[in-house]
Scaffold this motif. Structure first.
Motif, mmCIF file in Angstrom:
data_model
loop_
_atom_site.group_PDB
_atom_site.id
_atom_site.type_symbol
_atom_site.label_atom_id
_atom_site.label_comp_id
_atom_site.label_asym_id
_atom_site.label_seq_id
_atom_site.Cartn_x
_atom_site.Cartn_y
_atom_site.Cartn_z
ATOM 1 N N ASP A 330 0.835 -1.205 0.000
ATOM 2 C CA ASP A 330 0.000 0.000 0.000
ATOM 3 C C ASP A 330 0.864 1.247 0.000
ATOM 4 O O ASP A 330 1.967 1.254 0.581
ATOM 5 N N ASP A 332 0.021 5.761 0.203
ATOM 6 C CA ASP A 332 -1.047 6.714 0.526
ATOM 7 C C ASP A 332 -1.333 7.709 -0.586
ATOM 8 O O ASP A 332 -2.190 8.589 -0.422
ATOM 9 N N PRO A 365 -6.595 1.677 -7.274
ATOM 10 C CA PRO A 365 -6.633 2.751 -6.271
ATOM 11 C C PRO A 365 -7.567 2.409 -5.115
ATOM 12 O O PRO A 365 -8.563 1.705 -5.279
ATOM 13 N N ARG A 366 -7.219 2.896 -3.950
ATOM 14 C CA ARG A 366 -8.073 2.747 -2.773
ATOM 15 C C ARG A 366 -9.029 3.935 -2.688
ATOM 16 O O ARG A 366 -8.813 4.977 -3.313
ATOM 17 N N ASP A 367 -10.085 3.776 -1.861
ATOM 18 C CA ASP A 367 -11.072 4.843 -1.721
ATOM 19 C C ASP A 367 -10.478 6.100 -1.105
ATOM 20 O O ASP A 367 -10.951 7.217 -1.362
ATOM 21 N N ASP A 368 -9.454 5.934 -0.264
ATOM 22 C CA ASP A 368 -8.873 7.095 0.414
ATOM 23 C C ASP A 368 -7.811 7.802 -0.429
ATOM 24 O O ASP A 368 -7.115 8.693 0.062
ATOM 25 N N GLY A 369 -7.644 7.381 -1.690
ATOM 26 C CA GLY A 369 -6.694 8.056 -2.562
ATOM 27 C C GLY A 369 -5.373 7.347 -2.715
ATOM 28 O O GLY A 369 -4.573 7.718 -3.580
ATOM 29 N N TYR A 371 -3.021 3.615 -3.189
ATOM 30 C CA TYR A 371 -2.990 2.551 -4.197
ATOM 31 C C TYR A 371 -2.585 1.258 -3.511
ATOM 32 O O TYR A 371 -1.753 1.247 -2.588
ATOM 33 N N ARG A 372 -3.189 0.156 -3.950
ATOM 34 C CA ARG A 372 -2.915 -1.142 -3.315
ATOM 35 C C ARG A 372 -2.666 -2.208 -4.368
ATOM 36 O O ARG A 372 -3.344 -2.267 -5.402
#
Length: 389
Positions: A330, A332, A365-369, A371-372
């Motif tokens: 992950d 941020d 992309p993750r919901d919080d912006g 990347y995973r």
């Protein structure tokens, strides 16, 4: 044999010559044995025998014509009342060649024509054909004739089926060899991409730092150059190891393949590129293939963070259970550039590595912006599980 350059066939003159001599000599012996029962061999009989045998010279180029030609010559020979004998061998070889070359119906028709002609001559036309005073043949005589025909067809079909099987096996082996070569090229391409992309990303970042600090902070610039030297040296070593696989089979690799045991080195290299990496969890004992794939996936994911993310912090989490290893990487964010999340070839390479082992890759992309990248790999490669069984 003589080569036919135009048609790509051979002239089987040796076997044809041997069979012609055998038919001529054998027919003379048959004539002596059947003297008084059948007509004597004359010039016409020898022409028919020679014609039936000579046609076999074209059996590879014109199998249908040869099958019917030998059958017709034999039918005329028998209709003229000449002795039974090796004349049947020319028909057998002509029909055998036709069946083997794939002209089954034509060969069956030729043999059927000969058998029908024999029945007509032996049971009806004998009244008007030589030898004079000849009577009708016993119907029981047709049994060995029918058995002879069935034997020719059966042997010919067996050889044809076997040849087709050999051709399929050769094609399958060639296809398997091509597939292995393609897989090996893809594997080498993935290895080179992963090695070079990671190392060049580190070199690029450090080169930028060195240029920026060359005048204001020479010591920091020197440290960046030292990092560039170490990264380039390691990249060269790994490239050599990958290229070693292109040597002749049987040569042992010069060094062990990288695995998760080298994860601390990745963390140090990422730190040199300005990325802080936290590692949680430990990997179990992995098969060599899974260990290499896991290392390359983490390496590519961290490289993508360095190149395509505005975050200077990444987390790597390792979990295992039920015979599977979970890798989660992950950052941020935010994503930067058009290739946010990684280059297309890098993601494709990660998915190919996972799929080759029966695993999966999810990246997005993750919901919080952030990347995973989430990889699920078998602890042991499927091939090793089969070998244990």
């Amino acid at each position: 044999m003589w080569a036919d350059e135009d048609a790509g066939h051979w002239w089987p003159w040796r076997s044809t010559l041997v069979l012609t001599v055998f038919v001529m000599v054998g027919s003379n012996a048959a004539a002596e044995f059947q003297e008084g029962e059948r007509a004597s061999l004359g010039l016409f009989a020898r022409v028919l025998l020679f014609l039936g045998s000579g046609l076999l010279l074209w059996r590879q180029r014109y199998p249908i014509f040869v099958a019917f030609g030998t059958a017709a010559a034999a039918m005329v020979y028998l209709g003229a009342g000449y002795p039974y004998g090796p004349v049947f061998f020319t028909v057998a070889l002509g029909c055998f060649s036709a069946i083997v070359s794939g002209h089954r119906k034509a060969a069956w028709a030729a043999v059927g024509m000969l058998w029908a002609g024999h029945v007509l001559v032996a049971h009806w036309l004998y009244r008007w054909l030589p030898p004079s005073g000849d009577g009708a043949a016993d119907w029981g005589q047709e049994v060995p004739v029918a058995a002879w025909i069935v034997a020719i067809v059966a042997v010919s079909e067996l050889v044809r089926v076997r040849r087709e099987q050999w051709a399929r096996e050769r094609a399958e082996r060639a296809e398997a060899a091509r597939r292995r070569a393609d897989e090996e090229r893809l594997r080498i391409a993935r290895e080179l991409h992963d090695v070079l992309a990671h190392s060049i990303s580190v070199i690029n970042v450090q080169a930028g730092v060195g240029l920026a600090l060359l005048d204001s902070d020479p010591e920091q610039a020197r440290s960046a150059l030292t990092t560039i030297k170490a990264a380039s040296k390691e990249a060269l070593g790994e490239v050599r190891q990958v290229l070693d696989t292109l040597r002749t089979s049987g040569d042992a690799p010069r060094g062990p393949a990288p695995g998760l045991a080298r994860l601390p080195e990745l963390v140090e290299q990422a730190a040199a590129a300005g990325l802080t990496v936290e590692v949680e969890g430990e990997a179990p004992a992995l098969s060599p293939g899974t260990d290499l794939a896991a290392f390359r996936i983490v390496q590519e994911a961290l490289t993508n963070v360095v190149r395509h993310s505005g975050s200077r912090h990444a987390r790597v989490r390792l979990e295992h259970g039920g015979g599977e290893l979970w890798l989660r990487i992950d950052d941020d964010g935010p994503a930067t550039g058009a290739d946010a999340g990684g280059s297309g070839s890098g993601l494709v390479g990660m998915r190919e590595r996972a799929a080759a082992l029966g695993g999966t890759i999810e990246a997005g992309p993750r919901d919080d912006g952030g990347y995973r990248v989430l990889a699920v790999l078998p602890v042991r490669a499927p091939r090793e599980v089969k070998e244990d069984r």
